[in-house]
Scaffold this active site. Sequence first.
Site, PDB file in Angstrom:
ATOM      1  N   ASN A   1       0.832  -1.197   0.000  1.00  0.00           N
ATOM      2  CA  ASN A   1       0.000   0.000   0.000  1.00  0.00           C
ATOM      3  C   ASN A   1       0.876   1.260   0.000  1.00  0.00           C
ATOM      4  OD1 ASN A   1      -2.577   1.392   0.266  1.00  0.00           O
ATOM      5  ND2 ASN A   1      -1.882   1.916   2.314  1.00  0.00           N
ATOM      6  N   GLU A   2       0.647   2.102  -0.966  1.00  0.00           N
ATOM      7  CA  GLU A   2       1.317   3.390  -1.078  1.00  0.00           C
ATOM      8  C   GLU A   2       2.835   3.326  -0.954  1.00  0.00           C
ATOM      9  OE1 GLU A   2      -0.741   6.084   1.598  1.00  0.00           O
ATOM     10  OE2 GLU A   2      -2.428   6.176   0.215  1.00  0.00           O
ATOM     11  N   PRO A   3       3.500   2.659  -1.901  1.00  0.00           N
ATOM     12  CA  PRO A   3       4.965   2.616  -1.860  1.00  0.00           C
ATOM     13  C   PRO A   3       5.555   4.028  -1.847  1.00  0.00           C
ATOM     14  CG  PRO A   3       4.103   1.251  -3.643  1.00  0.00           C
ATOM     15  CD  PRO A   3       2.947   2.008  -3.078  1.00  0.00           C
TER      16      PRO A   3
ATOM     17  N   TYR B   1      -6.792  11.131  -4.157  1.00  0.00           N
ATOM     18  CA  TYR B   1      -6.874  12.105  -3.081  1.00  0.00           C
ATOM     19  C   TYR B   1      -7.194  13.460  -3.669  1.00  0.00           C
ATOM     20  CZ  TYR B   1      -4.567   8.510  -0.353  1.00  0.00           C
ATOM     21  OH  TYR B   1      -4.270   7.337   0.276  1.00  0.00           O
TER      22      TYR B   1
END
Length: 172
Positions: free
Chosen positions: A77-79, A152
């Site tokens: 998740n979200e490197p 986002y």
Amino acid sequence: LRTPWGTLDDGLAAEPLIGFPGTYVTSPGLNRAFDNFWANAAGPGGVPVQDRYASAWAKVAKAFADRDSVLGYDLLNEPWPGTDFSSCANLSGCPAFDESKLAPMSRRMIAAIRGVDRRHIVFHEPHVLFNFGADTGLPDLGRNLGFSFHVYCSTGLVPGADTCEEAEAIPF
């Protein structure tokens, strides 16, 4: 959850924790942990951290391989690029990071999962700055994969949008 093999921060502090997404930038410990992860640094017992991560993925995939209720696996998740983040903070992203670190790690984890489960989708993600409008340089990583990302609100990147609601209302 902090694991001694998965969070090699070399004792650097996680603080200051200013919240998402600022902590990515302000936390020396978080950045060092990502640097060590991308470098596949040796963890406890001298075993490299990505090797342990791949082994963990293989165990998870083996446990869920026969379950119809599983859609797939999300590799990371979200490197975050770690201390190299400043070279990625632009609209073109960080193709060097994507090519030299993120893509090889993704291929390694995909191979570990495919060794025990060829059926379920494997989701891979671009670096976290992609979620705020930066480009990705990830190559095609193969078949039966999903491209996972987050959206986002980033009003400054959507022309004519002054609020999140206005940004979300603009069709792409």
